[in-house]
Enzyme design. Sequence first.
Site, short mmCIF file in Angstrom:
data_model
loop_
_atom_site.label_atom_id
_atom_site.label_comp_id
_atom_site.label_asym_id
_atom_site.label_seq_id
_atom_site.Cartn_x
_atom_site.Cartn_y
_atom_site.Cartn_z
N ASP A 264 0.97 -1.15 -0.10
CA ASP A 264 -0.06 0.19 -0.16
C ASP A 264 1.02 1.36 -0.07
OD1 ASP A 264 -2.26 -1.54 0.48
OD2 ASP A 264 -2.31 -1.68 2.27
N ALA B 85 -4.12 -7.59 -4.26
CA ALA B 85 -3.57 -6.25 -4.43
C ALA B 85 -4.82 -4.99 -4.51
CB ALA B 85 -2.81 -6.11 -5.67
N HIS C 298 -4.49 -1.70 -5.81
CA HIS C 298 -3.49 -0.55 -6.37
C HIS C 298 -4.43 0.58 -7.02
CE1 HIS C 298 -0.36 -3.55 -7.64
NE2 HIS C 298 -0.35 -3.06 -6.28
N THR C 299 -4.29 1.69 -6.24
CA THR C 299 -5.36 2.82 -6.29
C THR C 299 -4.69 3.77 -7.46
OG1 THR C 299 -5.95 2.71 -4.03
CG2 THR C 299 -6.19 4.66 -4.94
N GLY D 78 -11.18 -3.10 2.89
CA GLY D 78 -11.87 -1.88 3.38
C GLY D 78 -11.50 -1.90 4.98
N ARG E 281 -6.37 0.54 8.22
CA ARG E 281 -4.96 -0.03 8.10
C ARG E 281 -4.30 0.43 9.53
NH1 ARG E 281 -4.10 2.56 2.24
NH2 ARG E 281 -4.95 0.57 0.92
P1 IMP Z 1 -2.71 -12.72 1.37
O1 IMP Z 1 -1.77 -12.11 0.56
O2 IMP Z 1 -4.23 -12.41 1.16
O3 IMP Z 1 -2.46 -13.98 1.67
O4 IMP Z 1 -2.42 -11.72 2.79
C1 IMP Z 1 -1.09 -11.95 3.57
C2 IMP Z 1 -0.72 -10.75 4.11
O5 IMP Z 1 -0.45 -9.71 3.19
C3 IMP Z 1 -1.76 -10.22 5.09
O6 IMP Z 1 -1.20 -9.37 6.30
C4 IMP Z 1 -2.48 -9.27 4.19
O7 IMP Z 1 -3.29 -8.19 5.10
C5 IMP Z 1 -1.42 -8.83 3.37
N1 IMP Z 1 -1.75 -8.12 2.20
C6 IMP Z 1 -1.93 -8.89 0.91
N2 IMP Z 1 -2.30 -8.15 0.12
C7 IMP Z 1 -2.22 -6.73 0.56
C8 IMP Z 1 -2.26 -5.48 -0.11
O8 IMP Z 1 -2.69 -5.37 -1.29
N3 IMP Z 1 -1.98 -4.30 0.64
C9 IMP Z 1 -1.62 -4.52 1.94
N4 IMP Z 1 -1.54 -5.59 2.59
C10 IMP Z 1 -1.76 -6.75 1.80
#
Ligand code: IMP
Length: 424
Positions: free
Chosen positions: A15, A41, A43-44, A303, A306
Amino acid sequence: MAGSVIVVVGTQWGDEGKGKLVDLLSGEADICMRFQGGGNAGHTVVNDFGDFKLHLVPCGIFNPDCICILGTGTVVDPQSLLEELQTLEQHGVLARNMLVSGRAHVVMPYHKLLDQVEDEARGAYRVGTTGRGIGPAYTDKVARIGIRISDLLDEVILREKLAVVVQRHNALLTNIYHQPPLDLEELLSQALAWGRQLRTRIIDTIPLMRLALRAQKNVILEGQLSAMKDLDWGSYPFVTSSSPTAAGAALGSGIPPRDISRIIGVAKAYSTQVGTGPMPTELQGAEAENLRKLGGEFGATTGRARRVGWFDAVVTRFVTELNGCTDLSITKLDILDNLAEIPVCTAYRYKGELLNDLPDTAQHELCEPVYEILPGWQTSTLEVRRLQDLPYNARAYLDRLTQLVNVPLHSVGVGPHREQTILA
Ligand code: IMP
């Protein structure tokens, strides 16, 4: 940009604003390829087409001359991809240049189900995943029972592969997690329908990338998350299941490491994290609320609010070194515009000892930040477009961050819109 391969990676916990930078760089790119991750992801991108949160589609999609590819290292939920493409087209964004590697893996509906029940079952080591099925899809890939995108085009192969997976996952889902069993025919017909809809977009990326490199095309390799969530180098087990690093970019794109010309690390001017894991500079209470509100820090995919904190130079230095970053892009500087003072974490204190380097997860949990307090600038930077026009203290803040991280400045974000970027 003449004949270059640029990797864009995060340097915190994801992020950081990579999407905005990739959108900007893609104006001159011939190919933009995502090399790892999937629909986790968020991505904004804010540009003249509108305000988008891209989960799967690479952020180069807004340049009609740029070929966008979901690379071999990604895991793709075809349903989400089709919906995202539809939304883009409704906003006038031509998505005909969107391709998918036939070697990429498919996120199947059972992966999403497994993601939820398995994360719950981790107890104290719950990762707080996005629930998008990412971990289980990569698990099946490593277990060699994954379904690849090209499998969606062949009913015979697909049926054979799915029969094995369904039997295996049903044992787990029904006996351990008390879920209803998966239905092979239902999954098969759904997957074949995806194959029919994606047929023209599925390619072997190797000949295309080989040609692009030979013809000195401009390629952007778009990462998701950051090395702090890397399977090997991140805060294990609070990590994702792929490698969001420059090394992962070579692996997931099939581009030889020696062809990579630049590696841009992206860092927010402060810190955020979604999910569990160590975060020494995390703020609590009203201070956290304030920074979260100023930065609009709510997950683009889930949502979720953070976690927020001050800039952690130990983390970003670790990540930029690991990646071999040639450039540093600092984003969301404007969020700090009104603060009188801004703490920056320069080192940690661990059991009375001063640490300049990032320790492994269990020790990282116990680290206390050592702060240097920098003066704020209390002036809006939203309209600034040249480094020399920034307030003195904003310049000093950027200088201190790049000095601590030891990577030269590439650009600075001073607002969500593509135009609100200062190129160094
Ligand atoms: P997963 O990638 O869904 O398996 O999640 C693994 C970890 O990465 C968790 O802590 C999620 O909150 C974090 N995470 C996954 N994708 C993102 C993202 O795009 N932004 C921020 N955190 C992410």
